[in-house]
Design a protein around this motif. Structure first.
Motif, PDB file in Angstrom:
ATOM      1  N   ALA A 235      -9.787  -2.714  14.064  1.00 32.92           N
ATOM      2  CA  ALA A 235      -8.459  -2.999  13.526  1.00 32.92           C
ATOM      3  C   ALA A 235      -8.543  -4.049  12.422  1.00 32.92           C
ATOM      4  O   ALA A 235      -9.417  -4.910  12.427  1.00 32.92           O
ATOM      5  CB  ALA A 235      -7.545  -3.487  14.637  1.00 32.92           C
ATOM      6  N   VAL A 236      -7.614  -3.947  11.471  1.00 29.08           N
ATOM      7  CA  VAL A 236      -7.602  -4.838  10.319  1.00 29.08           C
ATOM      8  C   VAL A 236      -6.271  -5.585  10.247  1.00 29.08           C
ATOM      9  O   VAL A 236      -5.208  -4.978  10.336  1.00 29.08           O
ATOM     10  CB  VAL A 236      -7.812  -4.023   9.019  1.00 29.08           C
ATOM     11  CG1 VAL A 236      -7.524  -4.877   7.797  1.00 29.08           C
ATOM     12  CG2 VAL A 236      -9.240  -3.491   8.963  1.00 29.08           C
ATOM     13  N   MET A 237      -6.361  -6.905  10.105  1.00 29.20           N
ATOM     14  CA  MET A 237      -5.143  -7.711   9.951  1.00 29.20           C
ATOM     15  C   MET A 237      -5.007  -8.119   8.490  1.00 29.20           C
ATOM     16  O   MET A 237      -5.988  -8.531   7.865  1.00 29.20           O
ATOM     17  CB  MET A 237      -5.206  -8.948  10.843  1.00 29.20           C
ATOM     18  CG  MET A 237      -3.955  -9.800  10.794  1.00 29.20           C
ATOM     19  SD  MET A 237      -4.073 -11.249  11.885  1.00 29.20           S
ATOM     20  CE  MET A 237      -3.608 -10.529  13.456  1.00 29.20           C
ATOM     21  N   VAL A 238      -3.792  -7.971   7.961  1.00 28.77           N
ATOM     22  CA  VAL A 238      -3.541  -8.402   6.590  1.00 28.77           C
ATOM     23  C   VAL A 238      -2.378  -9.378   6.572  1.00 28.77           C
ATOM     24  O   VAL A 238      -1.606  -9.463   7.526  1.00 28.77           O
ATOM     25  CB  VAL A 238      -3.234  -7.214   5.646  1.00 28.77           C
ATOM     26  CG1 VAL A 238      -4.481  -6.373   5.420  1.00 28.77           C
ATOM     27  CG2 VAL A 238      -2.097  -6.360   6.185  1.00 28.77           C
ATOM     28  N   ARG A 239      -2.244 -10.084   5.460  1.00 23.63           N
ATOM     29  CA  ARG A 239      -1.310 -11.199   5.350  1.00 23.63           C
ATOM     30  C   ARG A 239       0.147 -10.828   5.641  1.00 23.63           C
ATOM     31  O   ARG A 239       0.841 -11.463   6.410  1.00 23.63           O
ATOM     32  CB  ARG A 239      -1.426 -11.734   3.921  1.00 23.63           C
ATOM     33  CG  ARG A 239      -0.508 -12.849   3.595  1.00 23.63           C
ATOM     34  CD  ARG A 239      -0.532 -13.091   2.076  1.00 23.63           C
ATOM     35  NE  ARG A 239       0.280 -14.225   1.749  1.00 23.63           N
ATOM     36  CZ  ARG A 239      -0.171 -15.310   1.119  1.00 23.63           C
ATOM     37  NH1 ARG A 239      -1.407 -15.376   0.711  1.00 23.63           N
ATOM     38  NH2 ARG A 239       0.632 -16.316   0.864  1.00 23.63           N
ATOM     39  N   ASP A 240       0.631  -9.757   5.024  1.00 24.79           N
ATOM     40  CA  ASP A 240       2.043  -9.417   5.170  1.00 24.79           C
ATOM     41  C   ASP A 240       2.246  -7.933   4.859  1.00 24.79           C
ATOM     42  O   ASP A 240       1.276  -7.209   4.616  1.00 24.79           O
ATOM     43  CB  ASP A 240       2.916 -10.287   4.258  1.00 24.79           C
ATOM     44  CG  ASP A 240       2.420 -10.267   2.820  1.00 24.79           C
ATOM     45  OD1 ASP A 240       1.740  -9.298   2.440  1.00 24.79           O
ATOM     46  OD2 ASP A 240       2.704 -11.225   2.074  1.00 24.79           O
ATOM     47  N   ILE A 241       3.492  -7.511   4.840  1.00 24.91           N
ATOM     48  CA  ILE A 241       3.771  -6.085   4.701  1.00 24.91           C
ATOM     49  C   ILE A 241       3.340  -5.554   3.326  1.00 24.91           C
ATOM     50  O   ILE A 241       2.880  -4.417   3.218  1.00 24.91           O
ATOM     51  CB  ILE A 241       5.269  -5.788   5.011  1.00 24.91           C
ATOM     52  CG1 ILE A 241       5.491  -4.292   5.225  1.00 24.91           C
ATOM     53  CG2 ILE A 241       6.203  -6.328   3.960  1.00 24.91           C
ATOM     54  CD1 ILE A 241       4.937  -3.762   6.515  1.00 24.91           C
ATOM     55  N   GLU A 242       3.424  -6.393   2.290  1.00 25.14           N
ATOM     56  CA  GLU A 242       2.969  -5.942   0.966  1.00 25.14           C
ATOM     57  C   GLU A 242       1.465  -5.652   1.002  1.00 25.14           C
ATOM     58  O   GLU A 242       1.008  -4.656   0.453  1.00 25.14           O
ATOM     59  CB  GLU A 242       3.235  -6.992  -0.129  1.00 25.14           C
ATOM     60  CG  GLU A 242       4.667  -7.021  -0.643  1.00 25.14           C
ATOM     61  CD  GLU A 242       5.592  -7.734   0.313  1.00 25.14           C
ATOM     62  OE1 GLU A 242       5.151  -8.742   0.925  1.00 25.14           O
ATOM     63  OE2 GLU A 242       6.743  -7.292   0.490  1.00 25.14           O
ATOM     64  N   ALA A 243       0.743  -6.552   1.664  1.00 26.19           N
ATOM     65  CA  ALA A 243      -0.704  -6.358   1.761  1.00 26.19           C
ATOM     66  C   ALA A 243      -1.030  -5.110   2.585  1.00 26.19           C
ATOM     67  O   ALA A 243      -1.998  -4.405   2.312  1.00 26.19           O
ATOM     68  CB  ALA A 243      -1.349  -7.591   2.386  1.00 26.19           C
ATOM     69  N   ALA A 244      -0.193  -4.822   3.586  1.00 25.47           N
ATOM     70  CA  ALA A 244      -0.402  -3.613   4.392  1.00 25.47           C
ATOM     71  C   ALA A 244      -0.166  -2.365   3.548  1.00 25.47           C
ATOM     72  O   ALA A 244      -0.900  -1.382   3.639  1.00 25.47           O
ATOM     73  CB  ALA A 244       0.526  -3.620   5.604  1.00 25.47           C
ATOM     74  N   ARG A 245       0.861  -2.434   2.692  1.00 27.18           N
ATOM     75  CA  ARG A 245       1.156  -1.295   1.805  1.00 27.18           C
ATOM     76  C   ARG A 245       0.003  -1.038   0.834  1.00 27.18           C
ATOM     77  O   ARG A 245      -0.208   0.087   0.416  1.00 27.18           O
ATOM     78  CB  ARG A 245       2.417  -1.576   0.986  1.00 27.18           C
ATOM     79  CG  ARG A 245       3.688  -1.400   1.765  1.00 27.18           C
ATOM     80  CD  ARG A 245       4.900  -1.618   0.856  1.00 27.18           C
ATOM     81  NE  ARG A 245       6.065  -1.901   1.673  1.00 27.18           N
ATOM     82  CZ  ARG A 245       6.852  -2.962   1.525  1.00 27.18           C
ATOM     83  NH1 ARG A 245       6.620  -3.837   0.572  1.00 27.18           N
ATOM     84  NH2 ARG A 245       7.883  -3.129   2.323  1.00 27.18           N
ATOM     85  N   ALA A 246      -0.703  -2.104   0.494  1.00 25.58           N
ATOM     86  CA  ALA A 246      -1.789  -1.942  -0.475  1.00 25.58           C
ATOM     87  C   ALA A 246      -2.995  -1.217   0.125  1.00 25.58           C
ATOM     88  O   ALA A 246      -3.786  -0.630  -0.591  1.00 25.58           O
ATOM     89  CB  ALA A 246      -2.208  -3.315  -1.001  1.00 25.58           C
TER      90      ALA A 246
ATOM     91  N   ALA B 166     -13.534   1.929   9.571  1.00 27.89           N
ATOM     92  CA  ALA B 166     -13.046   3.109  10.298  1.00 27.89           C
ATOM     93  C   ALA B 166     -13.700   4.347   9.696  1.00 27.89           C
ATOM     94  O   ALA B 166     -13.044   5.126   9.006  1.00 27.89           O
ATOM     95  CB  ALA B 166     -11.527   3.188  10.226  1.00 27.89           C
ATOM     96  N   PRO B 167     -14.988   4.526   9.966  1.00 26.50           N
ATOM     97  CA  PRO B 167     -15.717   5.600   9.293  1.00 26.50           C
ATOM     98  C   PRO B 167     -15.300   6.988   9.785  1.00 26.50           C
ATOM     99  O   PRO B 167     -15.024   7.181  10.965  1.00 26.50           O
ATOM    100  CB  PRO B 167     -17.180   5.317   9.684  1.00 26.50           C
ATOM    101  CG  PRO B 167     -17.108   4.503  10.926  1.00 26.50           C
ATOM    102  CD  PRO B 167     -15.831   3.740  10.885  1.00 26.50           C
TER     103      PRO B 167
END
Ligand SMILES: [Zn+2]
Ligand SMILES: [Zn+2]
Ligand SMILES: [Zn+2]
Length: 801
Positions: free
Chosen positions: A279-290, A325-326
């Protein structure tokens, strides 16, 4: 489709007693109302919220906790009282959940002010513990505001957010019962805690730089790492490619820079976890969209206070290391839910972090500092820890959106220990669940409480985690089981445990068939008491001793037959050469299925297809023919494995269901269905009175798969035709079951429903045929949901007797 909002008592409340607002004057003589609110209303900021409402409406009276909810008495002009009740429902704080509001007219008492009364006045508090909640917007603002006294404080929280379940030892949910007990609040924090108008009124984990928990940084040998700021130092180390063990809310994470291929590979190497997605954690929803293509439903799930991992479609060129996530088109993504995690991203130096449970394979997640150092020293380069103890292990929850509805693939942090409604009253009972991905359920009255995801019960560590969580939840909900429910599989450790535990206590023991439990759970979530169940699963012990998993079960909660359900149809049995070895080596499943379908598995063509040596094929063939260690199975999960083995050339798997997941993944851009050429299994109806069950036969299906393979049809197309055909085969079987029984409701359950393509095809196809379709909403369709279904069946049985 029925979604859960239609049928459970978990959402929405209705005002009782007809109070007609038109009859009430705005400035008439004062009246008094007694209001009882039930639901999740303790430890979630409900009392300060009510206090504020009463202030704003100019009402006198009081609020206090009672057993099972809160009691409010308010006094003032009728119109104000009405507005108060309406706002109570409309403006409920984010973490609260109102199940019911009852209002009654009382005699005016002449109170001068509104107050919050101590809990004891209204009886002992017994509403359990709330679930952990992500940092709220107000706290996040303070966290990043240099002028705030909690600027960059990694443990800030308020009544609308923060740890709950994971820091609580026992009830009542009060600071002395949590791991915050050892931190004495400073004067400023105490003043907030005592002020009913403050967002931190009775926020049990309230803390600040002066009085609360602190961070520390350790090397792998346990020695302290000197750093001006442990957080900045951790960010620098992560950015440099190091692997960090980071103490979170429900346990430690192992973390690495998700954009750094070498760092991710090093983490995999050290953790001995090679293929399973991280699993990958990103800063915020914009970063998730990227990094992912997100639907609005996925975005709101990502941002919900439970902050689960959400499986979403990868975005091309997103910069995330391929080894995260290969081989699959999805990524498990989530957002920070603890202040500490927000701070890791605050400098902007890190874009995305792998955050994986700190354990080895399916062992319980590490929570204790010493335990983490001991177990992870060969994996992590450094440890970012703190001195607030985690008292309950709780992994991150995993979810996905299927046809616009959230599905809980793993129910843990953020959801536990919230109750799930039961359709019938249950005596106090314990359902122990299955073997893999174990979750147990404690039930009493109209509620079932599921434990967090406990992992596989394969060894003593697993059983220890099971008993530790059981005793905690028994204390929390004050449930002393009067009966224990288990799976029929004689080899499950959970079954053995249940037998011993009941023998020691002289309690009744109830065995429930695996797929019956799956289907009953799905029905119960919707309050439905009869359905055609499609139990599509990897494994499960059948009443005939074979391994089931491709089942059409007529299920009625009132069924008094010895099985309690009717097995209307199932996938044709095939042998699993080598038993469990066939799960880890899908090519064995392919061999078993092709042999059963009448193919000569020793032919040159088959050897090439299976990528196998003649000698090994001969050994397996002999095992099958002599019925040695080759159990028969009707499992759909195994059929997926078998097809994936030949279509994707996947001989062995690194993790459970990997082959099936890849088969779903490869089809992701193909159309749902095709005009023709879907591989539809045939429904074989036996002669009346033969006593034989309807069979879903796969021989012709296999022939079509192989013909397409040899014709050079792309594997993505073959995968899509297989999904479409399987869905159609089971829809046909449901259609026959409807003709025979008149039942028009289909319940979908079992581990194969994690396959979103299949879930979508089934639902859409069944609805086209006029069926009402039930899918899980609050518990997992896989074995994580099993114990809920076991509890439902046992409750219905015990009620009858
Ligand atoms: Zn907050
Ligand atoms: Zn303080
Ligand atoms: Zn199952």
């Amino acid at each position: 489709m029925l979604d859960c909002g239609d049928s459970t008592a978990l959402k929405g409340a209705s005002l009782s007693d007809g109070i007609d607002p038109i009859q009430l004057a705005h400035h008439g003589p004062p009246q008094r109302r007694g209001i009882v609110v039930r639901g999740v209303v303790q430890g979630v900021g409900f009392r300060p919220f009510v206090y504020r409402l009463a202030m704003e409406e100019g009402l006198a009276g009081f609020i206090g906790n009672n057993t099972g909810g809160v009691t409010i008495e308010v006094e003032g002009p009728a119109a104000r009282l009405d507005a108060f009740v309406v706002r109570l429902r409309a403006e409920t704080p984010p973490l609260a959940r109102i199940d019911a509001i009852a209002v009654e007219q009382l005699t005016v008492a002449g109170d001068a002010a509104f107050r919050i009364v101590a809990s004891e006045v209204l009886g002992r508090v017994s509403t359990g513990i709330p679930a952990d909640a992500a940092t709220c917007a107000d706290c996040l603002r303070e966290l990043l505001d240099p002028a705030d006294r909690r600027f960059r404080y990694p443990f800030l929280n308020c009544t609308n957010c923060g740890p709950r379940y994971t820091i609580t030892r026992s009830i009542p949910y009060d600071r002395p019962q949590t791991s915050m007990a050892k931190f004495l609040m400073c004067a400023l924090c105490q003043a907030e805690y005592d002020d009913p108008a403050n967002r931190r009124f009775h926020a049990q984990p309230n803390a600040c730089w002066q009085c609360g928990p602190q961070l520390s940084l350790s090397a792998a040998d346990g020695g302290a790492i000197e750093a001006d700021d442990p957080l900045d130092e951790s960010v620098a180390r992560l950015a440099a490619g190091q692997i960090m063990a980071i103490k979170g809310i429900g346990g430690f994470h192992l973390s690495a820079d998700a954009t750094n291929e070498a760092a991710v590979l090093r983490l995999r190497e050290r953790k001995h976890r090679y293929g399973k997605p991280l699993a990958v954690m990103v800063r915020d929803i914009e970063a998730a969209r990227a990094i992912c293509d997100l639907t609005p439903d996925e975005e709101s799930l990502l941002q919900s206070s439970a902050r689960p991992i959400v499986l979403a479609r990868k975005r091309g060129g997103n910069g995330i290391a391929e080894s995260v996530a290969p081989g699959i088109p999805w990524l498990g993504v989530f957002l920070p839910y603890a202040p500490l995690q927000h701070l890791l991203f605050a400098s902007g130096e890190l874009r995305a972090l792998v955050m994986t449970s700190a354990n080895l394979s399916e062992e319980p997640i590490a929570i204790d500092n010493d335990e983490a150092l001991a177990r992870l020293s060969g994996i992590a380069d450094a440890f970012l820890m703190h001195d607030r103890e985690i008292l309950q292990r709780c992994d991150d929850s995993v979810t996905a959106i299927v046809d616009r509805a959230p599905q809980l693939l793993r129910r843990a942090r953020g959801f536990v220990p919230l109750g799930v409604a039961l359709p019938v009253d249950a005596p106090p009972l314990l359902a122990v669940g299955g073997h893999m991905k174990n979750v147990f359920t404690l039930a009493s009255g109209r509620f079932a409480y599921q434990s967090q995801h406990l992992g596989d019960l394969e060894n003593l560590t697993g059983i220890a985690f099971f008993t530790e969580s059981l005793h905690h939840l028994m204390r929390t909900f004050e449930i002393e089981p009067q009966a224990v429910v288990h799976d029929l599989h004689p080899g499950y450790l959970s079954t053995a445990w249940a037998k011993q535990w009941t023998a020691e206590r002289g309690l009744p023991l109830i065995g429930v068939q695996h797929h019956h439990a799956h289907i009953a759970g799905c029905m119960a979530e919707h309050g439905v008491d009869e359905a055609i169940g499609l139990a599509l699963d990897g494994t499960g012990y059948g009443t005939d001793g074979t391994i089931w998993g491709g089942e059409v079960l007529i299920t009625r909660l009132g069924d008094t037959s010895s099985a309690g359900f009717e097995r209307f149809a199932h996938l044709e049995n095939v042998p699993m050469p080598g038993g469990d070895a066939a799960v880890k080596e899908p090519w064995r499943m392919a061999l078993g299925a092709l042999h059963a379908a009448g193919f000569d598995v020793e032919s040159e063509q088959m050897l090439a297809l299976l990528r196998a040596e003649r000698s090994e094929v001969r050994v397996l063939k002999r095992m099958i023919e002599r019925k040695v260690n080759s159990p028969a199975t009707s499992s759909l999960g195994r059929l997926f494995d078998a097809v994936a083995a030949v279509v994707l050339n996947r001989r062995v798997v690194d993790y459970e269901a990997q082959a099936a997941i890849e088969l779903e993944g490869i089809a992701v851009d193909e159309p749902d269905r095709f005009e023709q050429g879907n591989y539809v299994p045939e429904l074989h109806t036996p002669e009346e009175g033969s006593g034989i069950v309807n069979l879903i036969r796969t021989g012709k299906m296999w022939k079509a798969v192989l013909e397409d393979l040899w014709r050079g049809v792309p594997s993505s197309r073959i995968a899509a035709r297989f999904h479409a055909g399987i869905a159609e085969g089971f829809i046909n079987a449901a259609g026959n079951a409807r003709i025979e029984t008149g039942i028009n409701v289909v319940a979908l359950s079992g581990g194969c429903l994690h396959n979103r393509r299949l879930a979508h095809l089934l639902r859409a196809g069944l609805e086209e045929e006029g069926f009402t379709v039930l899918q899980h909403c609050q518990v997992s369709p896989g074995d994580g949901g099993l114990s809920y279904g076991q509890a439902v069946i046992a409750a219905a049985m015990l009620r009858r007797s």
